[in-house]
Design a protein around this motif. Structure first.
Motif, short mmCIF file in Angstrom:
data_model
loop_
_atom_site.label_atom_id
_atom_site.label_comp_id
_atom_site.label_asym_id
_atom_site.label_seq_id
_atom_site.Cartn_x
_atom_site.Cartn_y
_atom_site.Cartn_z
N LEU A 1 37.23 55.05 1.26
CA LEU A 1 38.33 54.28 0.71
C LEU A 1 37.99 52.80 0.50
O LEU A 1 38.31 52.24 -0.54
CB LEU A 1 39.55 54.40 1.64
CG LEU A 1 40.86 53.87 1.13
CD1 LEU A 1 41.37 54.72 -0.02
CD2 LEU A 1 41.89 53.88 2.26
N TYR B 1 49.62 56.04 -5.33
CA TYR B 1 49.92 56.59 -4.01
C TYR B 1 50.48 55.59 -3.00
O TYR B 1 50.99 55.99 -1.97
CB TYR B 1 48.67 57.27 -3.43
CG TYR B 1 48.31 58.50 -4.22
CD1 TYR B 1 49.08 59.65 -4.11
CD2 TYR B 1 47.23 58.51 -5.08
CE1 TYR B 1 48.78 60.78 -4.84
CE2 TYR B 1 46.92 59.64 -5.81
CZ TYR B 1 47.70 60.78 -5.69
OH TYR B 1 47.40 61.89 -6.42
N SER B 2 50.39 54.31 -3.27
CA SER B 2 50.90 53.34 -2.30
C SER B 2 51.86 52.34 -2.92
O SER B 2 53.00 52.19 -2.47
CB SER B 2 49.74 52.56 -1.66
OG SER B 2 48.92 53.42 -0.92
N PHE C 1 40.28 52.37 -8.94
CA PHE C 1 40.73 52.08 -7.57
C PHE C 1 42.18 51.60 -7.59
O PHE C 1 43.02 52.10 -6.84
CB PHE C 1 39.82 51.03 -6.93
CG PHE C 1 40.20 50.68 -5.53
CD1 PHE C 1 39.74 51.43 -4.47
CD2 PHE C 1 41.04 49.59 -5.27
CE1 PHE C 1 40.10 51.11 -3.16
CE2 PHE C 1 41.40 49.27 -3.97
CZ PHE C 1 40.93 50.03 -2.91
N ARG C 2 42.48 50.67 -8.47
CA ARG C 2 43.84 50.12 -8.55
C ARG C 2 44.84 51.15 -9.05
O ARG C 2 45.98 51.19 -8.60
CB ARG C 2 43.85 48.87 -9.43
CG ARG C 2 43.12 47.71 -8.74
CD ARG C 2 43.25 46.42 -9.48
NE ARG C 2 44.59 45.88 -9.27
CZ ARG C 2 45.32 45.34 -10.22
NH1 ARG C 2 44.88 45.26 -11.44
NH2 ARG C 2 46.52 44.87 -9.94
N SER D 1 50.75 44.41 -1.11
CA SER D 1 49.72 45.45 -1.22
C SER D 1 48.34 44.85 -1.06
O SER D 1 47.50 45.37 -0.32
CB SER D 1 49.85 46.16 -2.57
OG SER D 1 48.84 47.13 -2.70
N ALA E 1 44.80 54.07 6.94
CA ALA E 1 43.75 53.61 6.02
C ALA E 1 42.52 53.09 6.74
O ALA E 1 41.42 53.13 6.20
CB ALA E 1 44.31 52.54 5.09
N GLN F 1 43.92 59.11 -0.60
CA GLN F 1 45.05 58.27 -1.03
C GLN F 1 46.37 59.04 -0.86
O GLN F 1 47.36 58.48 -0.40
CB GLN F 1 44.87 57.84 -2.48
CG GLN F 1 43.84 56.77 -2.69
CD GLN F 1 44.37 55.38 -2.38
OE1 GLN F 1 45.32 55.18 -1.63
NE2 GLN F 1 43.75 54.39 -2.95
N ASP G 1 45.60 53.31 -6.12
CA ASP G 1 46.39 52.54 -5.17
C ASP G 1 47.84 52.44 -5.64
O ASP G 1 48.78 52.63 -4.87
CB ASP G 1 45.79 51.15 -4.99
CG ASP G 1 46.38 50.39 -3.82
OD1 ASP G 1 46.64 51.02 -2.77
OD2 ASP G 1 46.58 49.18 -3.95
N ARG G 2 48.00 52.21 -6.93
CA ARG G 2 49.35 52.11 -7.50
C ARG G 2 50.07 53.45 -7.40
O ARG G 2 51.22 53.52 -7.00
CB ARG G 2 49.24 51.66 -8.96
CG ARG G 2 50.52 51.23 -9.60
CD ARG G 2 50.37 50.54 -10.96
NE ARG G 2 49.20 50.86 -11.76
CZ ARG G 2 48.13 50.09 -11.88
NH1 ARG G 2 48.07 48.93 -11.25
NH2 ARG G 2 47.12 50.44 -12.64
N ASN H 1 45.70 45.71 1.90
CA ASN H 1 44.36 46.24 1.61
C ASN H 1 43.28 45.38 2.27
O ASN H 1 42.33 45.90 2.86
CB ASN H 1 44.12 46.34 0.10
CG ASN H 1 44.83 47.53 -0.51
OD1 ASN H 1 45.11 48.52 0.14
ND2 ASN H 1 45.13 47.42 -1.79
#
Length: 194
Positions: free
Chosen positions: A107, A127-128, A120-121, A158, A98, A66, A124-125, A162
């Protein structure tokens, strides 16, 4: 015998790199800690000391990926001073990085099932999505987009990216597939452009 900080970092990196290889090749369910420590020429104690267990090691590998993706997205986005170009460059970088084969299983496949959606979220929050939100906020402040809720736009983009990465990975990361997704993302963003 006490290890130096540098030796500790080397041990951690060796474990992470070895685990990443095994998790990529075999998948989380088919990898044992014994596989990893034998390949790394270490003991189970090293894993337990630094990561607690196999899931902790997987989480560290997942977070490393990530972080790598976040850094690449940031680097590519900043190749332009134009906020629209930054957004598009960042989206393209995310799709490219990704969907790479060495990220796909960890991932996209094992990550959500092994770590659960909350973790997971959260990753994601961290790093992205935070970077995406910052950029969209700047675009709103510069009156480039007509959106009243940046959070809604951030989550929508996002989520779309994904899901697009999964589709790209299923289609063997072809450049044509990435270009198709970029066309759709541009069309979506035109809908909010001022």
């Amino acid at each position: 015998m006490r290890k130096t900080k540098e030796e500790t970092i080397q041990t951690i990196n060796l474990l992470l790199n070895t685990a990443k290889h095994y998790f990529t090749e075999k998948g989380y369910a088919h990898v044992s800690l014994e596989d990893i420590v034998q390949q790394a020429k270490l003991t189970r104690g090293a894993v337990y000391h630094h990561f607690k267990n196999k899931k902790g090691l997987f989480l560290a590998v997942f977070e490393d990926i990530q972080k790598e993706i976040g850094e690449e997205v940031e680097k590519e986005a900043m190749k332009s001073e134009d906020l629209w170009e930054q957004l598009l460059n960042g989206c393209r970088a995310f799709l490219n990085v990704a969907s790479q084969p060495d990220h796909k299983r960890i991932l996209l496949i094992d990550g959500p099932s092994v770590l659960g959606w909350d973790t997971f979220r959260m990753m994601d929050r961290k790093y992205s999505m935070n970077s995406l939100r910052e950029l969209l906020t700047a675009m709103q402040e510069h009156k480039l987009i007509q959106v009243t809720c940046i959070d809604a736009l951030t989550h929508t983009l996002s989520g779309a990216m994904n899901e697009a990465v999964l589709w790209i990975a299923e289609n063997n990361e072809s450049n044509e597939t990435i270009e198709e997704v970029m066309k759709v993302l541009k069309a979506l963003m035109l809908g909010v452009r001022r």
